[in-house]
Design an enzyme around this catalytic site. Structure first.
Site, PDB file in Angstrom:
ATOM      1  CD  GLU A  44      42.350  43.814  47.331  1.00  0.00           C
ATOM      2  OE1 GLU A  44      43.075  44.456  48.116  1.00  0.00           O
ATOM      3  OE2 GLU A  44      42.793  43.000  46.514  1.00  0.00           O
ATOM      4  CG  ASN A  47      45.873  41.476  48.970  1.00  0.00           C
ATOM      5  OD1 ASN A  47      46.463  40.412  48.776  1.00  0.00           O
ATOM      6  ND2 ASN A  47      44.924  41.904  48.170  1.00  0.00           N
ATOM      7  CE  LYS A 103      46.656  37.391  47.780  1.00  0.00           C
ATOM      8  NZ  LYS A 103      45.805  38.394  47.109  1.00  0.00           N
ATOM      9  CD  GLU A 157      46.209  37.945  43.278  1.00  0.00           C
ATOM     10  OE1 GLU A 157      45.715  38.501  44.263  1.00  0.00           O
ATOM     11  OE2 GLU A 157      45.581  37.707  42.237  1.00  0.00           O
ATOM     12  NE  ARG A 188      45.006  32.679  38.497  1.00  0.00           N
ATOM     13  CZ  ARG A 188      44.368  33.841  38.545  1.00  0.00           C
ATOM     14  NH1 ARG A 188      44.437  34.687  37.538  1.00  0.00           N
ATOM     15  NH2 ARG A 188      43.670  34.173  39.607  1.00  0.00           N
ATOM     16  CE  LYS A 194      40.335  33.664  45.752  1.00  0.00           C
ATOM     17  NZ  LYS A 194      40.650  34.782  44.848  1.00  0.00           N
ATOM     18  CG  ASP A 246      40.255  35.371  41.318  1.00  0.00           C
ATOM     19  OD1 ASP A 246      39.570  35.209  42.328  1.00  0.00           O
ATOM     20  OD2 ASP A 246      41.025  36.333  41.152  1.00  0.00           O
ATOM     21  CD  GLU A 288      38.775  32.922  49.808  1.00  0.00           C
ATOM     22  OE1 GLU A 288      39.677  32.342  50.460  1.00  0.00           O
ATOM     23  OE2 GLU A 288      38.972  33.966  49.166  1.00  0.00           O
ATOM     24  CD  GLU A 303      37.615  40.575  42.218  1.00  0.00           C
ATOM     25  OE1 GLU A 303      37.552  39.881  43.254  1.00  0.00           O
ATOM     26  OE2 GLU A 303      38.682  40.842  41.641  1.00  0.00           O
ATOM     27  CG  HIS A 350      40.804  36.068  34.173  1.00  0.00           C
ATOM     28  ND1 HIS A 350      41.481  37.182  33.755  1.00  0.00           N
ATOM     29  CD2 HIS A 350      41.159  35.897  35.459  1.00  0.00           C
ATOM     30  CE1 HIS A 350      42.224  37.651  34.738  1.00  0.00           C
ATOM     31  NE2 HIS A 350      42.037  36.893  35.796  1.00  0.00           N
TER      32      HIS A 350
HETATM   33  C1  BDP Z   1      41.196  38.371  43.418  1.00  0.00           C
HETATM   34  C2  BDP Z   1      41.012  39.821  43.700  1.00  0.00           C
HETATM   35  C3  BDP Z   1      42.104  40.379  44.558  1.00  0.00           C
HETATM   36  C4  BDP Z   1      42.274  39.526  45.792  1.00  0.00           C
HETATM   37  C5  BDP Z   1      42.529  38.100  45.378  1.00  0.00           C
HETATM   38  C6  BDP Z   1      42.593  37.140  46.550  1.00  0.00           C
HETATM   39  O1  BDP Z   1      40.966  40.518  42.482  1.00  0.00           O
HETATM   40  O2  BDP Z   1      41.750  41.698  44.884  1.00  0.00           O
HETATM   41  O3  BDP Z   1      43.304  40.000  46.584  1.00  0.00           O
HETATM   42  O4  BDP Z   1      41.491  37.645  44.568  1.00  0.00           O
HETATM   43  O5  BDP Z   1      41.629  36.417  46.739  1.00  0.00           O
HETATM   44  O6  BDP Z   1      39.978  37.906  42.936  1.00  0.00           O
HETATM   45  O7  BDP Z   1      43.583  37.097  47.257  1.00  0.00           O
END
Ligand code: BDP
Length: 734
Positions: free
Chosen positions: A201, A244, A321, A325, A370, A394, A399, A421, A427, A555
Site C-alpha cells: 500500500e 490495514n 489501526k 477508514e 476532519r 501522524k 494526512d 509517524e 504518497e 489534499h
Molecule cells: C493514508 C493512505 C492509506 C492508509 C492511511 C493510514 O492513503 O492508504 O491506509 O493513510 O495511514 O494516507 O492508515
C-alpha cells in the site's frame, strides 16, 4: 508457401535481432562495468576507496589492525563489517589478529573492565550511553595507540562500528576521537504497509521485499541486507505488515514466517512487530465478537500473544489501526480506543511487549472538520492508557501532506507517550518519480513549538519523552522500501530512509548535515558535487510544495491512487475524501477557515500557537490557506494578491524543477552512468508532472478567481477538460 516464407523470414529476423540484442547487452554491460555503473543496491555502504590521497595515507597509518572479540553473532557482524568496510575504503588488507601492529589498533568490544575499553578508562563515559549508545575514543593502552569502539551491549558496538565507518566514508579526521553518541529515542522504527500478496500500500519501488510464499524455508539474502542497512542508521524495529491489517498473519504458519525474519534481524538489533486486526478473534478465532471487554475475547488475545512469544521470544508488539477508514475497532462495541488498546496491552505486558495504537482516525458520520477528530477522540483518553501503550500520531492532522502544520495532539496528551509517524514513502509528494528530500519536512514538524509546557516544548521534545518524562518514546516512518534493485525506486529517495533513521537517533541533526553524509557516502566526496547537491536536495521538498500545494493548500490530489492533481473532485462518498472539502475555493476566495469563526480547529492548539495562526496577518504565509479562507484580492507580503501568489508559486515551482534538471546534468562527472541516467530520466518525468500540477490547478482555481494568469507566464497549452479527463487505473500503490 507464402506462410512458410514469412515464418522463415520472421525467424531469421528474430535470430538476427536476438543476436544483435545479446551483443548490445553484452556491450552495454561491459561499458557499464568499465564505467563503474552502480545499481544503488549498496545504498550508503558502498565502501569505495577513499579518493583523497593524503587522507587515505593517514587513514592507512592509523588503522593497521583490528581486534574484535567474535563471541556473539552481533560481534561477528561487527568484525565482518570492519573488514569489508576498511578493505574497501582503505584499499588494503587489514590484519585481524589485533596483535601484530604496534600502533593503529582498531578495537571494537562490548565494555570489558579487563579489556582495552576498561584499561582505557572508558567506564565513566559509558555510564551516559545506556543500552544502545556508543563511545569511540582514541586512547593509548599498553603503549599502543588504539581507536576503541565500545558500548554497554553488542548492539551498541555495532552502531559505533557503522558510525566509525561513516567517519571514513565521509572523510573526517579520525586522529583524536572522543565521540559519545546515544539515541534520543528508544523506538526507531519502519512501518511497512506490506500485504500478504506482496503488494505494498502506497509503495512505489516494486513489490514487498517479504516473500511470504517462500518463507520460512528460504531466507532471501536481502532480508539480511535490509537489517544491516537499518542497523547502520540505528533503526531498531520493523512493523512487517500493513496497518490495514490481515488476521492471517496471526495464524501459526505465518508466525513461522515472521519468526524466520525475526531470527534474521535479531543480530542487527531489530525487533519485529505486526499489525493486529482488531476483529481477528472473529476471523481466525471463530468467536462471535471482538468486544475488548468480553472475557472470551480477552482470553483469545492472551492465548494468541503467548503463542507468538513462544515462537518469537523478543517480539516487539502490535501496531493497531482501529476504527479508521473502515477498519474494525473497539468503537464497534461502543468501547473507547483506550478500552481496545488496554485489552491488548494487558495481554502483552507479561511478555514485555508494547501496543502502538494509531491516532489516525476520522469518521464520515462526524460532520466536524476532519482536522479536529483525532484530538476530540483521544484527548479525553489521556491518562487512561496502560503504561505499555503508545499512541502513534501522524506529523499533521490531515494526512502526510507535502506541508502540514504539526498535529494538535502533540503536547495535548501529557500523560500518554506519543510516537511520531512520518511517511517516508512519497504518497503525496510525487510518489516514485519525484525528488523530495524529506529531512526538511521531518525537521519542520520536529522543531515546531507546541508550547505545551511553555516555550521550547517542541514536537521533538514531546516525542523523545523529555517534555513529559516518558521512558517509552519513539519515531516511526512508513517505509519506502520495495523489491526494486535499488530498494526505493527513485535512487535519491534512499536519502529519505536514511534521514528517518538518523533523525530518530538524533533529531538535532540538520537537514544539510544529513544530506551531506548521505551524498558523500552514496555518491561522492567531491566538493563541487556536494556544493551543488546539498542545497539541491534540501530545497527539493519546498519545490514540490510550490507546484503541488502552495501557501497551505492540501489534499487536492487524484482520487484513490493520489497521483497527480484533481482539485475539482467533489463526488466521492465521504465529504472529507473530496478535494473541494479542503480548498473551499469560491468566487470570494480560497482556503479552509479553521479559526474561531470557522471550524475552530485552532482551538485545539496552545494559546501561543493559536494566536499566531488565528490572525491572518501573523499566520505564516506557508500555512495561510490551511487556516484561513482568504479573498482572492488579499495582499500577500510580496505585494501580489492571493491569486497572483498562487500563480507565482506554481510557475516558480515548475521552473525550479527545470533548474534541478540543469544542475543535475552538471553532476555527470561525479556519478556512475547507470544512476546518472536513471536520475536524469526521473527529473524529466518530474518536470512534466510539475507542469501538469501547475496547469491543472491554476486552470481550475481560475474558474473561481476569474483573474488572468499574469502575462509574463506562458499559458497552459491544454484545457482544464483535458486535465480532468486523465485516468490512471493502474497507478501503483493502491
Ligand atoms: C493514508 C493512505 C492509506 C492508509 C492511511 C493510514 O492513503 O492508504 O491506509 O493513510 O495511514 O494516507 O492508515
Amino acid at each position: 508457401m507464402k506462410m512458410i516464407r514469412i515464418t522463415r523470414i520472421t525467424r531469421i529476423t528474430r535470430i538476427k535481432r536476438t543476436t544483435g540484442m545479446i551483443v548490445a547487452m553484452a556491450l552495454s554491460m561491459l561499458l557499464a562495468m568499465q564505467a563503474g555503473a552502480e545499481t544503488g543496491y549498496e545504498l550508503w555502504m558502498r565502501y569505495v576507496p577513499v579518493q583523497n590521497q593524503p587522507l587515505l595515507n593517514s587513514y592507512r597509518l592509523q588503522i593497521n589492525s583490528i581486534a574484535v572479540n567474535t563471541g556473539s553473532p552481533t560481534l561477528r557482524i561487527v568484525k565482518n563489517e570492519l573488514i569489508s568496510g576498511l578493505t574497501g575504503l582503505l584499499g588494503k588488507k587489514i590484519d585481524t589478529t589485533g596483535k601484530t601492529a604496534l600502533n593503529g589498533i582498531l578495537s571494537a568490544e562490548t565494555y570489558n573492565p579487563a579489556g582495552v575499553s576498561g584499561k582505557a578508562g572508558l567506564k565513566s563515559l559509558l555510564e551516559q550511553t545506556g543500552e544502545e549508545g556508543f563511545v569511540i575514543a582514541t586512547k593509548t593502552v599498553n603503549n599502543k595507540k588504539h581507536i576503541i569502539i565500545t558500548g554497554n551491549t553488542d548492539i551498541a558496538v555495532l552502531y559505533g562500528t557503522f558510525h566509525f565507518l561513516r567517519l571514513i566514508q565521509t572523510q573526517q579526521n579520525i586522529s583524536s576521537l572522543q565521540i559519545i553518541s546515544t539515541p534520543k529515542m528508544k523506538l526507531r522504527m519502519l512501518n511497512h504497509w506490506d500485504n500478504l500478496n506482496r503488494t505494498v500500500e502506497r509503495g512505489y519501488s516494486g513489490s514487498s521485499i517479504w516473500n511470504w510464499h517462500t518463507l520460512p524455508g528460504y531466507i532471501d539474502p536481502r532480508y539480511v541486507d535490509y537489517a544491516r542497512a537499518n542497523a547502520s542508521i540505528g533503526i531498531n524495529g520493523t512493523v512487517l505488515t500493513n496497518v490495514n491489517a490481515n488476521a492471517t498473519f496471526l495464524t501459526p504458519p505465518y508466525l513461522q514466517k515472521v519468526k524466520a525474519l525475526a531470527d534474521a534481524f535479531r543480530p542487527y538489533g531489530i525487533k519485529v512487530y505486526l499489525t493486529a486486526r482488531f476483529s481477528a478473534p472473529i476471523e481466525i478465532g471463530k468467536l462471535k465478537t471482538a468486544d475488548p471487554l468480553d472475557p472470551q475475547v480477552q482470553q483469545w488475545w492472551n492465548d494468541k500473544i503467548s503463542e507468538i512469544y513462544q515462537v518469537i521470544p523478543d517480539f516487539g508488539g502490535f501496531v493497531v489501526k482501529a476504527n479508521s477508514e473502515g477498519q474494525p475497532g473497539p468503537q464497534d462495541y461502543k468501547r473507547t480506543h483506550a478500552d481496545g488498546a488496554n485489552m491488548l496491552a494487558s495481554a502483552i505486558a507479561p511478555h514485555k511487549g508494547i501496543i502502538i495504537w494509531r491516532a489516525f482516525v476520522y469518521s464520515n458520520e462526524n460532520p466536524v472538520d476532519r482536522h479536529k477528530q483525532a484530538y476530540d477522540d483521544f484527548v479525553p483518553l489521556d491518562g487512561k492508557f496502560n503504561s505499555n501503550v503508545m499512541v502513534q500520531v501522524k506529523n499533521g492532522a490531515i494526512d502526510f501532506m507535502p506541508r502540514e502544520p504539526f498535529h494538535p495532539l502533540f503536547g495535548a496528551m501529557p500523560k500518554t507517550p506519543l510516537m511520531m509517524e512520518f511517511q517516508v514513502t512519497q504518497e503525496y509528494l510525487g510518489q516514485g518519480t519525484t525528488l523530495a528530500f524529506l529531512a526538511p519536512l521531518f525537521k519542520e514538524t520536529l522543531e515546531s513549538d507546541t508550547y505545551s509546557k511553555g516555550k521550547g516544548s517542541t514536537v521533538a521534545k514531546v516525542i523523545d519523552g523529555s517534555v513529559d518524562q516518558h521512558a517509552l518514546n519513539g519515531m516511526a516512518g512508513v517505509s519506502n522500501i520495495g523489491s526494486d534493485i535499488n530498494w526505493t525506486g527513485h535512487p535519491l529517495s534512499q536519502a529519505n530512509w536514511y534521514a528517518l533513521g538518523r533523525l530518530a537517533w538524533d533529531h538535532s541533526l540538520s537537514s544539510e548535515k544529513i544530506a551531506e553524509e548521505w551524498l558523500r557516502m552514496s555518491f561522492s566526496n567531491n566538493a563541487a558535487f556536494l556544493s551543488t547537491m546539498i542545497p539541491l536536495m534540501c530545497n527539493s521538498r519546498e519545490t514540490v510544495v510550490r507546484y503541488m500545494n502552495p501557501i497551505g493548500l492540501h489534499h487536492i490530489m487524484g482520487t484513490s491512487h493520489h497521483y497527480g492533481p484533481a482539485p475539482w473532485v467533489s463526488n466521492l462518498n465521504r465529504p472529507e475524501w473530496n478535494p473541494v472539502y479542503y480548498h473551499k475555493a469560491d468566487s470570494l476566495g480560497i482556503g479552509f477557515d479553521r479559526t474561531s469563526k470557522g471550524s475552530n480547529a485552532l482551538g485545539q492548539y496552545a494559546p501561543e500557537v493559536r494566536k499566531l495562526w488565528e490572525d491572518i496577518n501573523t499566520c505564516e504565509e506557508k500555512n495561510l490557506l490551511w487556516f484561513h479562507h482568504v479573498p482572492w484580492t488579499f495582499k500577500m507580503k510580496s505585494g501580489r494578491n492571493v491569486w497572483e501568489e498562487l500563480c507565482y508559486n506554481y510557475y516558480t515551482g515548475a521552473e525550479k524543477v527545470k533548474q534541478m534538471q540543469a544542475s543535475w546534468k552538471k553532476m555527470q562527472p561525479f556519478v556512475d552512468p547507470q544512476r546518472f541516467d536513471q536520475i536524469t530520466m526521473l527529473f524529466n518525468v518530474q518536470y512534466e508532472e510539475a507542469i501538469w500540477w501547475r496547469n491543472a490547478c491554476l486552470l481550475y482555481f481560475q474558474t473561481f478567481s476569474k483573474m488572468p494568469i499574469p502575462s509574463n507566464y506562458e499559458k497552459p497549452d491544454r484545457s482544464l477538460d483535458y486535465y480532468k479527463s486523465l485516468r490512471f487505473p493502474f497507478a501503483p500503490g493502491i
